[in-house]
Write a protein that holds these residues in place. Sequence first.
Motif, mmCIF file in Angstrom:
data_model
loop_
_atom_site.group_PDB
_atom_site.id
_atom_site.type_symbol
_atom_site.label_atom_id
_atom_site.label_comp_id
_atom_site.label_asym_id
_atom_site.label_seq_id
_atom_site.Cartn_x
_atom_site.Cartn_y
_atom_site.Cartn_z
ATOM 1 N N GLU A 369 -83.506 31.750 -31.115
ATOM 2 C CA GLU A 369 -83.745 31.734 -29.691
ATOM 3 C C GLU A 369 -82.081 31.777 -29.440
ATOM 4 O OE1 GLU A 369 -84.944 27.897 -28.540
ATOM 5 O OE2 GLU A 369 -83.863 26.758 -29.953
ATOM 6 N N LEU A 371 -79.155 31.076 -27.181
ATOM 7 C CA LEU A 371 -78.616 29.927 -26.607
ATOM 8 C C LEU A 371 -77.710 30.175 -25.288
ATOM 9 C CD1 LEU A 371 -77.638 27.696 -29.583
ATOM 10 C CD2 LEU A 371 -79.874 27.765 -28.460
ATOM 11 N N LYS A 380 -76.960 32.511 -30.773
ATOM 12 C CA LYS A 380 -78.384 32.313 -31.140
ATOM 13 C C LYS A 380 -78.398 31.036 -32.258
ATOM 14 C CE LYS A 380 -80.195 37.007 -31.403
ATOM 15 N NZ LYS A 380 -80.625 37.976 -32.141
ATOM 16 N N ARG A 381 -79.406 30.517 -32.061
ATOM 17 C CA ARG A 381 -79.997 29.422 -33.131
ATOM 18 C C ARG A 381 -80.780 30.308 -33.977
ATOM 19 N NH1 ARG A 381 -81.513 23.683 -31.527
ATOM 20 N NH2 ARG A 381 -82.734 24.894 -30.144
ATOM 21 N N ILE A 447 -76.223 28.774 -36.597
ATOM 22 C CA ILE A 447 -75.596 29.150 -35.250
ATOM 23 C C ILE A 447 -74.798 30.636 -35.617
ATOM 24 C CG2 ILE A 447 -74.336 28.932 -33.319
ATOM 25 C CD1 ILE A 447 -76.483 26.946 -33.506
#
Length: 470
Positions: A369, A371, A380-381, A447
């Motif tokens: 997802e 961020l 992103k994570r 991350i």
Amino acid sequence: MIHPILLCGGSGTRLWPLSRKSYPKQFVPLVGDETLFQASARRLSGPSFAPPVILTNADFRFIVTEQLAAAGIDPGAVLIEPSGRNTAPAVLAAALWLERSDPEAMMLVAPSDHVIPDAGAFRAAVEAGMAAARAGRIVTFGISPDRPETGYGYLELDAAPNGEAAPLRRFVEKPDRATAEAMLAEGRFLWNAGVFLFSVRAILDAFRTHAPELVPGAAEAVERARPDLGFLRLDPAAWDGLPDVSIDYAVMEKSDALSVVPFAGGWSDLGGWDAVWRETGPDADGVASSGETTAIECRDTLLRSEDPGIELVGIGLRNVIAIATPDAVLVADSSCAQQVKEAVAALKAKGAKQAESLPRDHRPWGWFESLATGTRFQVKRIVVHPGAALSLQSHHHRSEHWIVVEGTAKVTVNDEVRLVTENESIYIPLGATHRMENPGKLPMILIEVQTGAYLGEDDIVRYEDVYARS
């Protein structure tokens, strides 16, 4: 032995913003902890049932196997539809596939997005229809109505149901309110659940009689299907030539061999947020809630927060549906629940990504997802399942910086392979060939910081991929 046929290719736009094209309602835990798909597969399992045959599309194939594995259910086959062609081609393909091994096999066709709380009662209803199905009848299941519903089609019987299979007089389209009230009072009408029981031979004979134009193309699609990582891909050229038609229209409404088994054990197709409100179990004030919500002096209202970081508060609401997700909020009068699909169409027309895509993008190896996003960066994570691996790939327009926050990553950058553990990072230069894997037994979380002129998901050149994605 009954062969369950689970259909799970729909999009469920009436339950936006939680259900979207990229991850529709059958894969979401809308009622209870299990997803609707998992609950459907579990309901059609046991000593009398063979492993389920699944019909879905390529985008959902790994979601299907992942959710079945989580439920402890092994599929019999997963047939991949190259494009959406509605229920008639899907059921026909399943029947042709089963005919190869057992022309007399019994098929139980069911959507994978319905709620049936009493699985035992449903299995008993299936057993009640077996004699008629073995005799060559096509058995459908009618739901005993408890209200004058205008959102469902109906089945008319010659007499009030008595719990046994009875001949179907006719199908009735979705009625207006007055007609629905009259049918409810008469007692001879049941809701059409779209669930069918029949033998392979009976349904193939029905197709050859009432929809013969579908048979050659479907047979070719099955005959030329090719295995792909445990899935069976129906032939695209043959499949795409088939018409988009429902099994009701193609066969059921034309056949005189239908019997109806009544079912009074509770059922919903969750065709709108008003149905979710009923199934969630409203309190004494008619308030049904889920997630981080607070209701103050509300009546007949549904409140759902789908993000633990979003507190949804309703004050003085009457007959309201309020759904909060990380990237979209729906607020509607309960009487307008069926118009949610119009909102999806409007969002799609103006190019809003929320129309079809969720912030969390599910992949065969896990999910990611976004961020934070800027003109030349994105954060992103990324969560990678145990034992899973992303493709060996490179990018033309961006570099990446990975920071592992949970677990251990096995990282390949060009010719170097190394382990990156928690609180360690690694830099992926623009153009470098790279891959991340999770060699551990727990999910690995990192991350990712992307920088570059273009950050789209289509900037990926794949060299190797264990999931055979092009």
